[in-house]
Scaffold this motif. Structure first.
Motif, PDB file in Angstrom:
ATOM      1  N   TYR A  32     -85.760  76.319   8.337  1.00  0.00           N
ATOM      2  CA  TYR A  32     -85.271  77.618   7.549  1.00  0.00           C
ATOM      3  C   TYR A  32     -83.958  77.704   7.964  1.00  0.00           C
ATOM      4  O   TYR A  32     -82.882  77.809   7.318  1.00  0.00           O
ATOM      5  CB  TYR A  32     -86.105  78.874   7.807  1.00  0.00           C
ATOM      6  N   PRO A  33     -83.702  77.903   9.312  1.00  0.00           N
ATOM      7  CA  PRO A  33     -82.186  78.090   9.775  1.00  0.00           C
ATOM      8  C   PRO A  33     -81.362  76.653   9.273  1.00  0.00           C
ATOM      9  O   PRO A  33     -80.041  77.069   8.760  1.00  0.00           O
ATOM     10  CB  PRO A  33     -82.183  77.876  11.304  1.00  0.00           C
ATOM     11  N   LEU A  84     -80.884  76.857   5.576  1.00  0.00           N
ATOM     12  CA  LEU A  84     -79.819  77.912   5.432  1.00  0.00           C
ATOM     13  C   LEU A  84     -78.378  77.539   5.397  1.00  0.00           C
ATOM     14  O   LEU A  84     -77.549  77.782   4.556  1.00  0.00           O
ATOM     15  CB  LEU A  84     -80.071  79.267   6.168  1.00  0.00           C
ATOM     16  N   TYR A  90     -87.730  82.708  20.543  1.00  0.00           N
ATOM     17  CA  TYR A  90     -87.847  82.550  19.084  1.00  0.00           C
ATOM     18  C   TYR A  90     -89.148  81.864  18.835  1.00  0.00           C
ATOM     19  O   TYR A  90     -89.761  82.211  17.606  1.00  0.00           O
ATOM     20  CB  TYR A  90     -86.732  81.308  18.879  1.00  0.00           C
TER      21      TYR A  90
END
Length: 308
Positions: free
Chosen positions: A284-285, A288, A19
């Motif tokens: 971001y995750p 989201l 990641y």
């Protein structure tokens, strides 16, 4: 139970490394970190080969089930895997050397800088290094086929990578430091006393900080596995009377794998814009998930208040 814990830890470390490298590639490719295109090309290439090392060395080597498939049993998978793994490892090492040389030219060679330190040259250099590293490591395919003498050939391999790059990096960094010290003293004598802050000196310091962090990190994390590998080959040829403990090899391997994900931390420490972009990618995750949860709650509320 202990083996299960080790597997979980390995999977977690691998996931984090993958990641972090993907985030680094994404951020640098957008070109919003204030770095030149030439520097960005080198850094992206280094992140890509680090990611490939994780894939070839940690993931494919730790999932032996794929080798039990009928298709793979008919192919010399170990031979091909050895060639790919050592090729990307060599690329990782020599990309660091080329980046160090590029920064040396940019700082120390003003005339050559405008011709060499450009994006087109970076593409040519990276492509040439990739081809040469691939050709160099084809012998691993035949090594596993027992067509070459293992010990001597592998000993020469570790001399070329990473011992020779160590010498190049240390020499280039020494020359860069010498040039910066001389140039800083000269500019200091020319600058007026009422202008203590020199923008040129500040930019040089940031570039040198990034360079030294990357090259120093590479040397420190590769030192253990390099010493162990060369010592083992010398011992097998009868030059040393005792062998280093096995845990040294494990420690060296851990440090080598760690070098594949530390560049992200280096960029975050030295580059303000990269740090901001990284925070956005990390958030971001979660953003989201929060957005999806809000959307789901909104649909649920609408279904409750909607008249039947």
């Amino acid at each position: 139970m202990a083996q299960m814990v080790i597997v979980v830890q390995a999977v977690s470390a691998t996931s984090f490394t993958v990641y972090s490298n993907l985030a680094t590639i994404r951020i640098l490719s957008r070109g919003k970190c204030g770095l030149s295109r030439c520097v960005t090309r080198y850094l992206v290439a280094m992140a890509v080969v680090d990611l490939l090392i994780i894939i070839f060395d940690l993931i494919l080597r730790r999932i032996p089930i794929i080798y039990q498939m009928r298709f793979f049993r008919e192919l010399p998978v170990c031979n091909i895997h050895a060639v790919l793994l050592h090729a990307v490892t060599d690329c990782s090492v020599w990309f660091t050397v080329m980046f160090t040389f590029d920064r040396f030219v940019a700082i120390s060679c003003r005339i050559l800088k405008h011709k060499y330190c450009i994006e087109r040259t970076a593409k040519i250099v990276l492509g040439a290094v990739t081809v040469l590293c691939s050709l160099k490591n084809i012998f691993w395919y035949f090594m596993y086929a027992r067509l070459y003498i293992w010990t001597v050939t592998e000993f020469l391999h570790y001399i070329l990578t990473p011992c020779v790059p160590f010498v190049f990096i240390l020499m280039l960094n020494a020359l860069t430091i010498r040039h910066i010290l001389v140039a800083s003293q000269a500019r200091g004598r020319l600058r007026a006393q009422n202008c203590p802050r020199d923008p040129e000196i500040q930019n040089r310091r940031k570039s040198v900080l990034l360079l030294f962090f990357i090259s120093g990190n590479f040397i420190l994390l590769w030192a253990v596995i390099t010493v162990y590998s060369i010592w083992s080959r010398m011992w097998s040829m009868g030059y040393f009377t005792f062998h280093l403990p096995t845990f040294v090899a494990g420690l060296g391997f851990m440090f080598q794998m760690l070098s594949c994900c530390t560049n992200t931390c280096i960029y975050a420490i030295t580059q303000t814009r990269f740090r901001k972009q990284l925070m956005s990618v990390l958030k971001y995750p979660f953003s989201l998930l929060v957005g999806l949860n809000k959307h789901r709650n909104k649909i649920r509320c609408d279904s409750i208040i909607e008249p039947h």
